[in-house]
Design a protein around this motif. Sequence first.
Motif, PDB file in Angstrom:
ATOM      1  N   ILE A  52      60.968 -62.199  -1.498  1.00 26.84           N
ATOM      2  CA  ILE A  52      59.562 -62.246  -1.924  1.00 26.84           C
ATOM      3  C   ILE A  52      59.028 -60.834  -2.132  1.00 26.84           C
ATOM      4  CG2 ILE A  52      57.221 -62.895  -1.212  1.00 26.84           C
ATOM      5  CD1 ILE A  52      58.965 -65.251  -2.100  1.00 26.84           C
ATOM      6  N   LEU A  53      59.368 -59.916  -1.256  1.00 22.46           N
ATOM      7  CA  LEU A  53      58.920 -58.529  -1.379  1.00 22.46           C
ATOM      8  C   LEU A  53      59.477 -57.889  -2.646  1.00 22.46           C
ATOM      9  CD1 LEU A  53      57.348 -56.184  -0.105  1.00 22.46           C
ATOM     10  CD2 LEU A  53      59.428 -55.570   1.123  1.00 22.46           C
ATOM     11  N   ASN A  54      60.751 -58.123  -2.941  1.00 20.71           N
ATOM     12  CA  ASN A  54      61.354 -57.596  -4.168  1.00 20.71           C
ATOM     13  C   ASN A  54      60.686 -58.175  -5.417  1.00 20.71           C
ATOM     14  OD1 ASN A  54      63.117 -55.840  -2.971  1.00 20.71           O
ATOM     15  ND2 ASN A  54      64.834 -57.272  -2.987  1.00 20.71           N
ATOM     16  N   GLU A  55      60.394 -59.479  -5.401  1.00 23.44           N
ATOM     17  CA  GLU A  55      59.697 -60.113  -6.525  1.00 23.44           C
ATOM     18  C   GLU A  55      58.309 -59.488  -6.705  1.00 23.44           C
ATOM     19  OE1 GLU A  55      60.178 -62.844  -8.800  1.00 23.44           O
ATOM     20  OE2 GLU A  55      62.271 -62.379  -8.378  1.00 23.44           O
ATOM     21  N   ALA A  56      57.615 -59.260  -5.614  1.00 28.78           N
ATOM     22  CA  ALA A  56      56.278 -58.661  -5.686  1.00 28.78           C
ATOM     23  C   ALA A  56      56.347 -57.249  -6.252  1.00 28.78           C
ATOM     24  CB  ALA A  56      55.623 -58.659  -4.308  1.00 28.78           C
ATOM     25  N   LYS A  57      57.344 -56.471  -5.832  1.00 23.29           N
ATOM     26  CA  LYS A  57      57.501 -55.106  -6.348  1.00 23.29           C
ATOM     27  C   LYS A  57      57.772 -55.119  -7.852  1.00 23.29           C
ATOM     28  CE  LYS A  57      59.195 -52.788  -2.185  1.00 23.29           C
ATOM     29  NZ  LYS A  57      60.367 -52.164  -1.555  1.00 23.29           N
ATOM     30  N   GLU A  58      58.611 -56.045  -8.311  1.00 20.58           N
ATOM     31  CA  GLU A  58      58.915 -56.125  -9.731  1.00 20.58           C
ATOM     32  C   GLU A  58      57.718 -56.584 -10.547  1.00 20.58           C
ATOM     33  OE1 GLU A  58      62.510 -57.924 -11.155  1.00 20.58           O
ATOM     34  OE2 GLU A  58      63.530 -57.501  -9.266  1.00 20.58           O
TER      35      GLU A  58
ATOM     36  N   ARG B 191      64.134 -63.814   7.219  1.00 13.22           N
ATOM     37  CA  ARG B 191      64.136 -62.388   6.899  1.00 13.22           C
ATOM     38  C   ARG B 191      64.609 -62.152   5.455  1.00 13.22           C
ATOM     39  NH1 ARG B 191      66.470 -57.555  10.633  1.00 13.22           N
ATOM     40  NH2 ARG B 191      65.828 -55.894   9.224  1.00 13.22           N
ATOM     41  N   ARG B 192      65.653 -62.859   5.067  1.00 17.07           N
ATOM     42  CA  ARG B 192      66.171 -62.731   3.699  1.00 17.07           C
ATOM     43  C   ARG B 192      65.163 -63.264   2.687  1.00 17.07           C
ATOM     44  NH1 ARG B 192      71.939 -62.480   1.947  1.00 17.07           N
ATOM     45  NH2 ARG B 192      71.914 -63.068  -0.242  1.00 17.07           N
ATOM     46  N   PHE B 193      64.483 -64.355   3.037  1.00 15.95           N
ATOM     47  CA  PHE B 193      63.454 -64.926   2.171  1.00 15.95           C
ATOM     48  C   PHE B 193      62.296 -63.940   2.000  1.00 15.95           C
ATOM     49  CE2 PHE B 193      59.604 -67.497   1.516  1.00 15.95           C
ATOM     50  CZ  PHE B 193      59.954 -68.102   0.318  1.00 15.95           C
ATOM     51  N   ALA B 194      61.876 -63.315   3.087  1.00 18.52           N
ATOM     52  CA  ALA B 194      60.799 -62.321   3.026  1.00 18.52           C
ATOM     53  C   ALA B 194      61.216 -61.134   2.164  1.00 18.52           C
ATOM     54  CB  ALA B 194      60.416 -61.859   4.424  1.00 18.52           C
ATOM     55  N   HIS B 195      62.468 -60.720   2.268  1.00 18.18           N
ATOM     56  CA  HIS B 195      62.986 -59.616   1.457  1.00 18.18           C
ATOM     57  C   HIS B 195      62.969 -59.995  -0.027  1.00 18.18           C
ATOM     58  CE1 HIS B 195      65.061 -56.088   0.256  1.00 18.18           C
ATOM     59  NE2 HIS B 195      66.270 -56.595   0.211  1.00 18.18           N
TER      60      HIS B 195
ATOM     61  N   SER C  84      44.545 -63.892 -15.976  1.00 16.20           N
ATOM     62  CA  SER C  84      45.510 -64.098 -17.061  1.00 16.20           C
ATOM     63  C   SER C  84      46.628 -63.061 -16.999  1.00 16.20           C
ATOM     64  CB  SER C  84      44.819 -64.018 -18.427  1.00 16.20           C
ATOM     65  OG  SER C  84      43.895 -65.066 -18.569  1.00 16.20           O
ATOM     66  N   ALA C  85      46.260 -61.824 -16.668  1.00 16.15           N
ATOM     67  CA  ALA C  85      47.268 -60.764 -16.553  1.00 16.15           C
ATOM     68  C   ALA C  85      48.230 -61.048 -15.409  1.00 16.15           C
ATOM     69  CB  ALA C  85      46.587 -59.414 -16.347  1.00 16.15           C
ATOM     70  N   LEU C  86      47.729 -61.596 -14.311  1.00 14.81           N
ATOM     71  CA  LEU C  86      48.600 -61.949 -13.191  1.00 14.81           C
ATOM     72  C   LEU C  86      49.606 -63.019 -13.624  1.00 14.81           C
ATOM     73  CD1 LEU C  86      45.955 -62.072 -10.327  1.00 14.81           C
ATOM     74  CD2 LEU C  86      47.756 -60.360 -10.617  1.00 14.81           C
ATOM     75  N   VAL C  87      49.122 -63.996 -14.357  1.00 12.13           N
ATOM     76  CA  VAL C  87      49.997 -65.065 -14.836  1.00 12.13           C
ATOM     77  C   VAL C  87      51.032 -64.499 -15.809  1.00 12.13           C
ATOM     78  CG1 VAL C  87      50.069 -67.207 -16.189  1.00 12.13           C
ATOM     79  CG2 VAL C  87      48.291 -66.873 -14.462  1.00 12.13           C
ATOM     80  N   VAL C  88      50.595 -63.656 -16.744  1.00 12.24           N
ATOM     81  CA  VAL C  88      51.523 -63.075 -17.718  1.00 12.24           C
ATOM     82  C   VAL C  88      52.523 -62.159 -17.025  1.00 12.24           C
ATOM     83  CG1 VAL C  88      51.705 -61.516 -19.699  1.00 12.24           C
ATOM     84  CG2 VAL C  88      49.996 -63.319 -19.694  1.00 12.24           C
ATOM     85  N   GLY C  89      52.066 -61.389 -16.031  1.00 15.77           N
ATOM     86  CA  GLY C  89      52.973 -60.520 -15.288  1.00 15.77           C
ATOM     87  C   GLY C  89      54.105 -61.309 -14.651  1.00 15.77           C
ATOM     88  N   LYS C  90      53.772 -62.440 -14.051  1.00 12.86           N
ATOM     89  CA  LYS C  90      54.803 -63.286 -13.451  1.00 12.86           C
ATOM     90  C   LYS C  90      55.653 -63.955 -14.529  1.00 12.86           C
ATOM     91  CE  LYS C  90      57.082 -65.338 -10.255  1.00 12.86           C
ATOM     92  NZ  LYS C  90      58.142 -64.627  -9.597  1.00 12.86           N
ATOM     93  N   ALA C  91      55.010 -64.349 -15.623  1.00  8.69           N
ATOM     94  CA  ALA C  91      55.750 -64.980 -16.716  1.00  8.69           C
ATOM     95  C   ALA C  91      56.773 -64.022 -17.315  1.00  8.69           C
ATOM     96  CB  ALA C  91      54.791 -65.466 -17.797  1.00  8.69           C
ATOM     97  N   VAL C  92      56.432 -62.746 -17.382  1.00 13.10           N
ATOM     98  CA  VAL C  92      57.370 -61.743 -17.892  1.00 13.10           C
ATOM     99  C   VAL C  92      58.608 -61.694 -17.003  1.00 13.10           C
ATOM    100  CG1 VAL C  92      57.714 -59.241 -18.167  1.00 13.10           C
ATOM    101  CG2 VAL C  92      55.688 -60.329 -19.117  1.00 13.10           C
ATOM    102  N   LEU C  93      58.410 -61.722 -15.693  1.00 15.94           N
ATOM    103  CA  LEU C  93      59.548 -61.692 -14.775  1.00 15.94           C
ATOM    104  C   LEU C  93      60.421 -62.935 -14.924  1.00 15.94           C
ATOM    105  CD1 LEU C  93      57.912 -60.299 -11.522  1.00 15.94           C
ATOM    106  CD2 LEU C  93      59.245 -59.082 -13.228  1.00 15.94           C
ATOM    107  N   VAL C  94      59.783 -64.079 -15.047  1.00 19.69           N
ATOM    108  CA  VAL C  94      60.536 -65.323 -15.205  1.00 19.69           C
ATOM    109  C   VAL C  94      61.277 -65.313 -16.538  1.00 19.69           C
ATOM    110  CG1 VAL C  94      60.309 -67.825 -15.498  1.00 19.69           C
ATOM    111  CG2 VAL C  94      59.029 -66.659 -13.695  1.00 19.69           C
TER     112      VAL C  94
END
Length: 187
Positions: free
Chosen positions: A10-16, A4-8, A55-65
Amino acid sequence: MSPRRFAHLILNEAKEAVAPTLFFIVGFNVILLTTQLILADYYGQLLNFAGATFSALVVGKAVLVANAMPLLRRFDKAPLIRPILFKTLVYCAVVFVFRIIEKLVEYFLGGGTFRDLPAEFAEHFTWQRFAAIQIWIFVLFLIYVGVTEINALLGKGSLWRILFRERPSNRPDAPSFQSVTADPAQH
């Protein structure tokens, strides 16, 4: 970590990831569209738009990292222009390196050799197009970082409320700017 905590998490990461990903999907597809219009290169557009979106998906995740790296918080206490420019330059440098690596991978997968690499870059690499896209990427990052830094300064979500929900001057507690005059002697 519980499921449950892991799913939470992942959901927070997806929202960001939604905001930067959507911003760069639009931005990268604008880059692609303007490049194709300039070059009148309309063949394979659907595949190119899919590539720009990926490419935008990759950059979007790269920005978060990248945002999690202490290096990017170096100028957080400085005047706003410093963190905006610093983060923009760091993001652009990372994208520049990845774009060069992408071209190298394409070259080697196409049968290229190390010996012919300098000639390939001198004769067949379109530096003008590469530079034009890098300039667009710089502008996109400058806008994105500027908006996110201003939003953080105002309070997370404040910019969204100001732009899309309510006009600040319609709030009863908002300052009135009608009494401000052009004559500084009256203040």
